[in-house]
Design a protein around this motif. Structure first.
Motif, short mmCIF file in Angstrom:
data_model
loop_
_atom_site.label_atom_id
_atom_site.label_comp_id
_atom_site.label_asym_id
_atom_site.label_seq_id
_atom_site.Cartn_x
_atom_site.Cartn_y
_atom_site.Cartn_z
N ASN A 16 45.42 46.44 53.37
CA ASN A 16 44.95 45.88 52.10
C ASN A 16 46.04 45.87 51.04
N GLU A 17 47.29 45.77 51.46
CA GLU A 17 48.41 45.72 50.53
C GLU A 17 48.85 44.28 50.37
N CYS A 18 48.69 43.78 49.19
CA CYS A 18 48.98 42.37 48.96
C CYS A 18 49.20 42.16 47.47
N VAL A 19 49.33 40.93 47.07
CA VAL A 19 49.36 40.61 45.65
C VAL A 19 47.98 40.13 45.23
N GLU A 20 47.70 40.25 43.96
CA GLU A 20 46.46 39.74 43.38
C GLU A 20 46.84 38.74 42.30
N ILE A 21 45.96 37.79 42.06
CA ILE A 21 46.20 36.82 41.00
C ILE A 21 45.00 36.76 40.06
N ALA A 22 45.29 36.33 38.84
CA ALA A 22 44.26 36.02 37.85
C ALA A 22 44.73 34.73 37.20
N ASN A 23 43.79 33.87 36.86
CA ASN A 23 44.22 32.62 36.25
C ASN A 23 43.41 32.27 35.02
N SER A 24 44.08 31.53 34.15
CA SER A 24 43.47 30.94 32.97
C SER A 24 43.77 29.45 33.06
N PRO A 25 43.28 28.65 32.15
CA PRO A 25 43.60 27.21 32.24
C PRO A 25 45.09 26.91 32.13
N THR A 26 45.86 27.79 31.51
CA THR A 26 47.28 27.50 31.29
C THR A 26 48.25 28.39 32.04
N HIS A 27 47.81 29.56 32.51
CA HIS A 27 48.73 30.51 33.15
C HIS A 27 48.12 31.16 34.39
N ILE A 28 49.03 31.63 35.26
CA ILE A 28 48.66 32.41 36.44
C ILE A 28 49.38 33.75 36.31
N ALA A 29 48.66 34.84 36.53
CA ALA A 29 49.27 36.17 36.51
C ALA A 29 49.23 36.74 37.92
N ILE A 30 50.28 37.46 38.30
CA ILE A 30 50.40 38.04 39.63
C ILE A 30 50.73 39.52 39.49
N ARG A 31 50.08 40.37 40.30
CA ARG A 31 50.39 41.81 40.29
C ARG A 31 50.31 42.36 41.70
N ASP A 32 50.88 43.51 41.89
CA ASP A 32 50.87 44.21 43.18
C ASP A 32 49.55 44.95 43.30
N SER A 33 48.80 44.71 44.38
CA SER A 33 47.49 45.34 44.53
C SER A 33 47.59 46.86 44.72
N LYS A 34 48.74 47.33 45.17
CA LYS A 34 48.92 48.78 45.35
C LYS A 34 49.18 49.49 44.03
N ALA A 35 49.67 48.75 43.04
CA ALA A 35 50.02 49.35 41.75
C ALA A 35 49.58 48.41 40.62
N PRO A 36 48.28 48.22 40.46
CA PRO A 36 47.79 47.23 39.50
C PRO A 36 48.11 47.52 38.04
N SER A 37 48.42 48.75 37.70
CA SER A 37 48.73 49.07 36.31
C SER A 37 50.20 48.85 35.97
N ARG A 38 50.99 48.48 36.95
CA ARG A 38 52.42 48.24 36.72
C ARG A 38 52.64 46.81 36.25
N ALA A 39 53.85 46.35 36.34
CA ALA A 39 54.26 45.05 35.80
C ALA A 39 53.42 43.89 36.36
N ILE A 40 53.17 42.92 35.50
CA ILE A 40 52.46 41.69 35.85
C ILE A 40 53.40 40.53 35.58
N LEU A 41 53.52 39.63 36.53
CA LEU A 41 54.30 38.41 36.34
C LEU A 41 53.36 37.31 35.90
N THR A 42 53.77 36.52 34.92
CA THR A 42 52.95 35.43 34.41
C THR A 42 53.75 34.14 34.47
N PHE A 43 53.10 33.09 34.97
CA PHE A 43 53.74 31.79 35.12
C PHE A 43 52.84 30.71 34.54
#
Length: 71
Positions: A16-43
């Protein structure tokens, strides 16, 4: 961005180690599922969509289909 989704390709065999995403109408955020409180990349959504389509070998960059990610 409060609704995070994990790839459908992440399963028990992967630990169950993977990336997770969240999206809004304008951006996509990506985080590490093993460390969700750490850095988030936004595109910007259009850039992430183009990236996913390039991975799939598609030539166009419309829409925001997220390659195997599910609620």
């Amino acid at each position: 961005m409060d609704t995070w989704r994990k790839s459908s390709y992440s399963g028990p065999g992967d630990g169950n180690e993977c990336v997770e995403i969240a999206n809004s109408p304008t951006h996509i955020a990506i985080r590490d599922s093993k460390a969700p409180s750490r850095a988030i990349l936004t595109f910007p959504a259009y850039a992430f969509s183009g990236f996913v389509q390039a991975l799939r070998g598609e030539n166009h960059s419309t829409g925001t289909d997220l390659a195997g990610f599910h609620d």
